[in-house]
Design an enzyme around this catalytic site. Structure first.
Site, PDB file in Angstrom:
ATOM      1  N   ASN A  45       0.698  -1.222   0.134  1.00  0.00           N
ATOM      2  CA  ASN A  45       0.019  -0.046  -0.037  1.00  0.00           C
ATOM      3  C   ASN A  45       0.867   1.307   0.081  1.00  0.00           C
ATOM      4  O   ASN A  45       0.203   2.292   0.111  1.00  0.00           O
ATOM      5  CB  ASN A  45      -0.787   0.012   1.307  1.00  0.00           C
ATOM      6  CG  ASN A  45       0.010  -0.013   2.535  1.00  0.00           C
ATOM      7  OD1 ASN A  45       0.892   0.205   2.459  1.00  0.00           O
ATOM      8  ND2 ASN A  45      -1.106   0.298   3.651  1.00  0.00           N
ATOM      9  N   SER A  99      10.629 -11.437  14.028  1.00  0.00           N
ATOM     10  CA  SER A  99      11.711 -10.673  14.501  1.00  0.00           C
ATOM     11  C   SER A  99      12.328 -10.937  15.815  1.00  0.00           C
ATOM     12  O   SER A  99      11.513 -11.639  16.595  1.00  0.00           O
ATOM     13  CB  SER A  99      11.116  -9.290  14.869  1.00  0.00           C
ATOM     14  OG  SER A  99      12.050  -8.358  15.747  1.00  0.00           O
ATOM     15  N   TYR A 155       4.490  -3.153  19.166  1.00  0.00           N
ATOM     16  CA  TYR A 155       5.148  -3.784  17.752  1.00  0.00           C
ATOM     17  C   TYR A 155       5.610  -5.214  17.984  1.00  0.00           C
ATOM     18  O   TYR A 155       5.017  -6.144  17.258  1.00  0.00           O
ATOM     19  CB  TYR A 155       6.353  -2.890  17.450  1.00  0.00           C
ATOM     20  CG  TYR A 155       7.177  -3.593  16.246  1.00  0.00           C
ATOM     21  CD1 TYR A 155       6.739  -3.918  14.863  1.00  0.00           C
ATOM     22  CD2 TYR A 155       8.372  -4.227  16.647  1.00  0.00           C
ATOM     23  CE1 TYR A 155       7.376  -4.509  14.107  1.00  0.00           C
ATOM     24  CE2 TYR A 155       9.145  -4.881  15.623  1.00  0.00           C
ATOM     25  CZ  TYR A 155       8.667  -4.964  14.347  1.00  0.00           C
ATOM     26  OH  TYR A 155       9.248  -5.654  13.336  1.00  0.00           O
ATOM     27  N   LYS A 164       3.855  -8.950  16.368  1.00  0.00           N
ATOM     28  CA  LYS A 164       4.757 -10.071  15.937  1.00  0.00           C
ATOM     29  C   LYS A 164       4.752 -11.327  16.738  1.00  0.00           C
ATOM     30  O   LYS A 164       4.267 -12.339  15.924  1.00  0.00           O
ATOM     31  CB  LYS A 164       6.447  -9.750  15.642  1.00  0.00           C
ATOM     32  CG  LYS A 164       6.606  -8.690  15.075  1.00  0.00           C
ATOM     33  CD  LYS A 164       6.184  -9.059  13.536  1.00  0.00           C
ATOM     34  CE  LYS A 164       6.517  -7.947  12.328  1.00  0.00           C
ATOM     35  NZ  LYS A 164       6.312  -8.260  11.061  1.00  0.00           N
ATOM     36  N   ARG A 212      18.258   3.787  26.401  1.00  0.00           N
ATOM     37  CA  ARG A 212      16.901   3.920  25.839  1.00  0.00           C
ATOM     38  C   ARG A 212      16.175   3.000  26.422  1.00  0.00           C
ATOM     39  O   ARG A 212      16.469   1.699  26.395  1.00  0.00           O
ATOM     40  CB  ARG A 212      17.244   3.520  24.197  1.00  0.00           C
ATOM     41  CG  ARG A 212      15.813   3.803  23.491  1.00  0.00           C
ATOM     42  CD  ARG A 212      15.988   3.823  22.000  1.00  0.00           C
ATOM     43  NE  ARG A 212      16.355   2.546  21.410  1.00  0.00           N
ATOM     44  CZ  ARG A 212      16.643   2.116  20.316  1.00  0.00           C
ATOM     45  NH1 ARG A 212      16.471   3.127  19.311  1.00  0.00           N
ATOM     46  NH2 ARG A 212      16.600   0.946  20.009  1.00  0.00           N
TER      47      ARG A 212
HETATM   48  P1  NAD Z   1       9.311  -1.429   5.352  1.00  0.00           P
HETATM   49  O1  NAD Z   1       8.389  -0.419   5.936  1.00  0.00           O
HETATM   50  O2  NAD Z   1      10.543  -0.913   4.616  1.00  0.00           O
HETATM   51  O3  NAD Z   1       8.281  -2.527   4.568  1.00  0.00           O
HETATM   52  C1  NAD Z   1       7.241  -2.750   4.843  1.00  0.00           C
HETATM   53  C2  NAD Z   1       6.346  -2.767   3.663  1.00  0.00           C
HETATM   54  O4  NAD Z   1       5.037  -3.089   4.066  1.00  0.00           O
HETATM   55  C3  NAD Z   1       6.191  -1.177   3.257  1.00  0.00           C
HETATM   56  O5  NAD Z   1       6.937  -1.184   1.962  1.00  0.00           O
HETATM   57  C4  NAD Z   1       4.754  -0.658   3.391  1.00  0.00           C
HETATM   58  O6  NAD Z   1       4.355   0.123   2.773  1.00  0.00           O
HETATM   59  C5  NAD Z   1       3.998  -1.972   3.380  1.00  0.00           C
HETATM   60  N1  NAD Z   1       2.728  -2.040   4.244  1.00  0.00           N
HETATM   61  C6  NAD Z   1       2.619  -1.764   5.770  1.00  0.00           C
HETATM   62  N2  NAD Z   1       1.354  -2.136   5.752  1.00  0.00           N
HETATM   63  C7  NAD Z   1       0.964  -2.486   4.722  1.00  0.00           C
HETATM   64  C8  NAD Z   1      -0.516  -2.658   4.707  1.00  0.00           C
HETATM   65  N3  NAD Z   1      -1.345  -2.754   5.412  1.00  0.00           N
HETATM   66  N4  NAD Z   1      -0.821  -3.419   3.367  1.00  0.00           N
HETATM   67  C9  NAD Z   1       0.097  -3.319   2.391  1.00  0.00           C
HETATM   68  N5  NAD Z   1       1.325  -3.064   2.548  1.00  0.00           N
HETATM   69  C10 NAD Z   1       1.882  -2.568   3.699  1.00  0.00           C
HETATM   70  O7  NAD Z   1       9.969  -2.344   6.508  1.00  0.00           O
HETATM   71  P2  NAD Z   1      10.931  -3.408   6.567  1.00  0.00           P
HETATM   72  O8  NAD Z   1      12.382  -2.969   7.245  1.00  0.00           O
HETATM   73  O9  NAD Z   1      11.273  -3.764   5.204  1.00  0.00           O
HETATM   74  O10 NAD Z   1      10.427  -4.795   6.962  1.00  0.00           O
HETATM   75  C11 NAD Z   1       9.912  -5.747   6.395  1.00  0.00           C
HETATM   76  C12 NAD Z   1       9.101  -6.679   7.538  1.00  0.00           C
HETATM   77  O11 NAD Z   1      10.201  -7.117   8.280  1.00  0.00           O
HETATM   78  C13 NAD Z   1       8.128  -5.895   8.520  1.00  0.00           C
HETATM   79  O12 NAD Z   1       6.976  -6.987   8.842  1.00  0.00           O
HETATM   80  C14 NAD Z   1       9.007  -5.680   9.668  1.00  0.00           C
HETATM   81  O13 NAD Z   1       8.308  -5.550  11.003  1.00  0.00           O
HETATM   82  C15 NAD Z   1      10.014  -6.778   9.945  1.00  0.00           C
HETATM   83  N6  NAD Z   1      11.136  -6.705  10.408  1.00  0.00           N
HETATM   84  C16 NAD Z   1      11.886  -5.776  10.121  1.00  0.00           C
HETATM   85  C17 NAD Z   1      13.195  -5.397  10.806  1.00  0.00           C
HETATM   86  C18 NAD Z   1      13.867  -4.235  10.406  1.00  0.00           C
HETATM   87  O14 NAD Z   1      14.859  -4.037  11.481  1.00  0.00           O
HETATM   88  N7  NAD Z   1      13.839  -3.567   9.263  1.00  0.00           N
HETATM   89  C19 NAD Z   1      13.389  -6.267  11.867  1.00  0.00           C
HETATM   90  C20 NAD Z   1      12.704  -7.596  12.188  1.00  0.00           C
HETATM   91  C21 NAD Z   1      11.499  -7.563  11.339  1.00  0.00           C
HETATM   92  N1  UDP Z   2      21.340   2.775  19.186  1.00  0.00           N
HETATM   93  C1  UDP Z   2      22.002   3.976  19.646  1.00  0.00           C
HETATM   94  N2  UDP Z   2      21.814   5.175  19.031  1.00  0.00           N
HETATM   95  C2  UDP Z   2      20.702   5.340  18.074  1.00  0.00           C
HETATM   96  C3  UDP Z   2      19.856   4.151  17.838  1.00  0.00           C
HETATM   97  C4  UDP Z   2      20.120   2.846  18.438  1.00  0.00           C
HETATM   98  O1  UDP Z   2      22.925   3.806  20.431  1.00  0.00           O
HETATM   99  O2  UDP Z   2      20.449   6.393  17.606  1.00  0.00           O
HETATM  100  C5  UDP Z   2      21.747   1.493  19.866  1.00  0.00           C
HETATM  101  C6  UDP Z   2      20.511   0.893  20.496  1.00  0.00           C
HETATM  102  O3  UDP Z   2      20.395   1.477  21.905  1.00  0.00           O
HETATM  103  C7  UDP Z   2      20.752  -0.408  20.593  1.00  0.00           C
HETATM  104  C8  UDP Z   2      21.410  -0.818  19.120  1.00  0.00           C
HETATM  105  O4  UDP Z   2      21.891   0.553  18.595  1.00  0.00           O
HETATM  106  O5  UDP Z   2      21.759  -1.061  21.279  1.00  0.00           O
HETATM  107  C9  UDP Z   2      20.539  -1.139  18.016  1.00  0.00           C
HETATM  108  O6  UDP Z   2      19.432  -0.322  17.924  1.00  0.00           O
HETATM  109  P1  UDP Z   2      18.309  -0.499  16.760  1.00  0.00           P
HETATM  110  O7  UDP Z   2      17.229   0.384  17.335  1.00  0.00           O
HETATM  111  O8  UDP Z   2      18.928  -0.126  15.548  1.00  0.00           O
HETATM  112  O9  UDP Z   2      17.689  -1.850  16.889  1.00  0.00           O
HETATM  113  P2  UDP Z   2      17.087  -2.790  17.992  1.00  0.00           P
HETATM  114  O10 UDP Z   2      18.226  -3.821  18.329  1.00  0.00           O
HETATM  115  O11 UDP Z   2      16.674  -1.859  19.243  1.00  0.00           O
HETATM  116  O12 UDP Z   2      15.992  -3.409  17.379  1.00  0.00           O
END
Ligand code: NAD
Ligand code: UDP
Length: 348
Positions: A34, A126, A150, A154, A301
């Site tokens: 979306n 995650s 959040y 998950k 944090r």
């Molecule tokens: P992102 O926000 O870049 O990608 C998520 C995508 O989903 C976006 O393009 C957004 O437009 C789309 N979206 C959100 N809600 C929607 C809906 N209701 N319908 C259709 N599309 C929708 O995030 P990302 O970093 O690519 O993460 C992808 C997935 O992985 C997410 O579910 C996120 O929670 C999970 N995840 C991400 C991380 C991270 O650090 N990036 C870590 C662990 C898990």
């Molecule tokens: N962190 C930091 N400064 C920032 C953002 C993150 O020191 O501006 C630290 C945070 O406290 C953690 C690590 O970086 O120890 C990773 O944080 P991030 O938010 O990237 O991922 P998380 O593990 O929290 O999902």
């Protein structure tokens, strides 16, 4: 064997990299997003990188009717489900939005899948579902708990998938528990493009390096770690993308067997198995980019834990996948993306 995959959230950071890996592995993809946290430009660039147009549907995973149409039009082998909201702070302020989008949205998607008899799913979970881990490295049997909406969204989806697999036949459900995805495609064409001031460490560091932000605050230098700063398992997004291909290949292999019995619920960590401290990452980035990264130490944090890194054994044993790229490569590719695209996809 059918090889068409529906990629929800495929325009986002991890989704866009995975689209390239899927294409290279011979899968056909349909992206459904979306665009609430992404840009059409990401899709354009992925198309350019793979040398062909991408079938893109602008739609919401909570839209039952549109999903029904998509599943009627295409014969999918399975779904990779990235779509979701991911900002921890925002989820605390707007829990209903997070549960509606991430939990209700996933239920709507699962209903559409059930109706179309598409029962193979790879879900973006995650490491946050492990809460504050008692034992490191964290394996998939570690207890799960979450402290913010959040993470809870998950974990709730994981429980739903678990119950679905336990009570209904034929489902093959793989939640991939990502550790800390960072980096960008080596072309510098696609990468992470936060809307606002980044919450996560790597995009914050890279925006300081490129001069968009003045100084990094390091949250806490009194943790019981190598240098007092937090330790995380950073994983290159292209390694992560390959992990999705490996999970799909595994599903294809299992489903293709003569005496096939469904996989059910199979959670798998995607991490490197190595911890890197915040300061170590800052130092590596500074070296690779040739830029000074100004930082100061601040208070811890709220909600952060000291250390978090994966046991990546299950992914290796079952999927034959392991992360290959180093911290230096993660920094190099992030820097290439950031310096080539100081304003992300906002090219106007
Ligand atoms: P992102 O926000 O870049 O990608 C998520 C995508 O989903 C976006 O393009 C957004 O437009 C789309 N979206 C959100 N809600 C929607 C809906 N209701 N319908 C259709 N599309 C929708 O995030 P990302 O970093 O690519 O993460 C992808 C997935 O992985 C997410 O579910 C996120 O929670 C999970 N995840 C991400 C991380 C991270 O650090 N990036 C870590 C662990 C898990
Ligand atoms: N962190 C930091 N400064 C920032 C953002 C993150 O020191 O501006 C630290 C945070 O406290 C953690 C690590 O970086 O120890 C990773 O944080 P991030 O938010 O990237 O991922 P998380 O593990 O929290 O999902």
């Amino acid at each position: 064997m059918k090889n068409k995959i529906l990629v929800t959230g495929g325009a986002g950071y991890i989704g866009s990299h995975t689209c390239i890996a899927l294409h290279q592995a011979g899968y056909d993809i349909v992206v459904y997003d979306n665009l609430s946290n992404s840009s059409r430009e990401a899709i354009n660039r992925v198309s350019t990188l793979i040398g062909q147009p991408i079938e893109f549907i602008e739609g919401d995973i909570r839209d039952t009717e549109l999903l029904r149409q998509v599943f009627t039009k295409h014969e999918f082998f399975g779904v990779i489900h990235f779509a979701g909201l991911k900002a921890v702070g925002e989820s605390v302020a707007k829990p209903l939005l997070y549960y509606n989008n991430n939990v209700s949205g996933t239920i709507t998607l699962l209903e559409a899948m059930a109706e179309a008899n598409v029962k193979n799913l790879v879900f973006s979970s995650s490491a946050t579902v492990y809460g504050d881990p008692e034992v490191l490295p964290i394996d998939e049997t570690s207890p799960r708990s979450c402290t913010n909406p959040y993470g809870q969204s998950k974990l709730t989806v994981e429980h739903i998938l678990e119950e679905l697999a336990a009570t209904n036949d034929g489902w093959n459900l793989i939640p991939l528990r990502y550790f800390n995805p960072v980096g960008a495609h080596p072309s510098g064409q696609i990468g992470e493009d936060p809307n606002d001031i980044p919450n996560n460490l790597m995009p914050y560091i890279s925006q300081v390096a490129v001069g968009k932000l003045e100084k990094l605050s390091i949250f806490g230098n009194d943790y019981p770690t190598v240098d007092g700063t937090g330790v995380r398992d950073f994983i290159h997004v292209t390694d992560l993308a390959q992990g999705h291909v490996a999970a799909l290949n595994y599903l294809q292999k299992q489903v293709g067997q003569d005496k096939y019995s469904s996989i059910g619920f199979l959670p798998i960590n995607l991490g490197t198995g190595k911890g890197t401290s915040v300061l170590e990452l800052v130092t590596a980035f500074s070296k690779v980019s040739g830029q000074d990264i100004l930082y100061q130490f601040d208070a811890r944090r709220a909600g952060d834990i000291a250390s978090c890194y994966a046991s990546a054994d299950k992914a290796k044993e079952l999927l034959g996948w392991e992360a290959k790229l180093s911290i230096n490569e993660m920094c190099q590719d992030t820097w290439r993306w950031q310096s080539m695209n100081p304003n992300g996809y906002n090219i106007a």
